[in-house]
Design a protein around this motif. Structure first.
Motif, short mmCIF file in Angstrom:
data_model
loop_
_atom_site.label_atom_id
_atom_site.label_comp_id
_atom_site.label_asym_id
_atom_site.label_seq_id
_atom_site.Cartn_x
_atom_site.Cartn_y
_atom_site.Cartn_z
N LEU A 1 -58.37 47.42 -21.44
CA LEU A 1 -57.72 48.51 -20.70
C LEU A 1 -58.66 49.03 -19.60
O LEU A 1 -59.85 48.73 -19.59
N PRO A 2 -58.12 49.84 -18.66
CA PRO A 2 -58.94 50.28 -17.52
C PRO A 2 -60.24 51.00 -17.89
O PRO A 2 -61.24 50.82 -17.21
N HIS A 3 -60.25 51.82 -18.90
CA HIS A 3 -61.47 52.52 -19.33
C HIS A 3 -61.81 52.02 -20.73
O HIS A 3 -61.45 52.65 -21.73
N PRO A 4 -62.54 50.90 -20.84
CA PRO A 4 -62.70 50.25 -22.15
C PRO A 4 -63.44 51.09 -23.18
O PRO A 4 -63.06 51.10 -24.34
N ARG A 5 -64.48 51.81 -22.79
CA ARG A 5 -65.21 52.61 -23.78
C ARG A 5 -64.32 53.71 -24.36
O ARG A 5 -64.31 53.94 -25.56
N ARG A 6 -63.60 54.36 -23.49
CA ARG A 6 -62.71 55.43 -23.95
C ARG A 6 -61.57 54.86 -24.80
O ARG A 6 -61.22 55.41 -25.84
N ALA A 7 -61.02 53.73 -24.39
CA ALA A 7 -59.89 53.13 -25.12
C ALA A 7 -60.32 52.68 -26.52
O ALA A 7 -59.62 52.93 -27.50
N VAL A 8 -61.49 52.05 -26.62
CA VAL A 8 -61.95 51.60 -27.93
C VAL A 8 -62.31 52.80 -28.81
O VAL A 8 -62.04 52.80 -30.01
N SER A 9 -62.87 53.85 -28.21
CA SER A 9 -63.19 55.06 -28.99
C SER A 9 -61.93 55.72 -29.53
O SER A 9 -61.88 56.10 -30.71
N VAL A 10 -60.93 55.85 -28.69
CA VAL A 10 -59.67 56.46 -29.13
C VAL A 10 -59.00 55.60 -30.19
O VAL A 10 -58.47 56.11 -31.18
N GLU A 11 -59.06 54.28 -30.02
CA GLU A 11 -58.48 53.37 -31.00
C GLU A 11 -59.19 53.50 -32.34
O GLU A 11 -58.56 53.53 -33.40
N CYS A 12 -60.51 53.61 -32.31
CA CYS A 12 -61.28 53.76 -33.55
C CYS A 12 -60.95 55.07 -34.25
O CYS A 12 -60.76 55.09 -35.47
N VAL A 13 -60.88 56.15 -33.50
CA VAL A 13 -60.53 57.44 -34.09
C VAL A 13 -59.11 57.39 -34.66
O VAL A 13 -58.84 57.88 -35.76
N GLY A 14 -58.19 56.77 -33.94
CA GLY A 14 -56.81 56.67 -34.42
C GLY A 14 -56.69 55.87 -35.70
O GLY A 14 -56.00 56.28 -36.64
#
Length: 94
Positions: free
Chosen positions: A51-64
């Motif tokens: 996704l466009p912001h990979p660090r943020r996307a992976v962090s949100v995915e991990c929290v979810g």
């Protein structure tokens, strides 16, 4: 006394694996299911990295995923406890 051990020649594969069939009939499908669940979560993490912001996307995915696991684990523990209590009560004819 060595005469006590004359009838035993050590463990054999047949003796060690006796009675495993019912266990494996339950364990192997559970293992396959757990593997695929893990595999899909890994795929989600890798796709989130695209996704466009990979660090943020992976962090949100991990929290979810951790939040989902927590929300699933607590009711599951209560349902297991309730099932054990009910089966014990039924087994005791209460």
């Amino acid at each position: 006394d060595a005469s006590a051990f004359q009838g035993w020649h050590g463990p054999t594969l047949r003796a060690v694996t006796a009675g495993w069939a019912p266990f494996l009939r339950l364990a192997l499908p559970n293992y396959v299911m757990s593997f695929w669940e893990w595999f899909v979560y890994e795929c989600i993490a890798m796709l989130a990295g695209l996704l466009p912001h990979p660090r943020r996307a992976v962090s949100v995915e991990c929290v979810g995923i951790n939040a989902i696991a927590l929300l699933f684990t607590l009711p599951m523990a209560v349902s297991i406890g309730a099932a054990i209590r009910i089966s014990n009560a039924l087994g005791a004819d209460e």
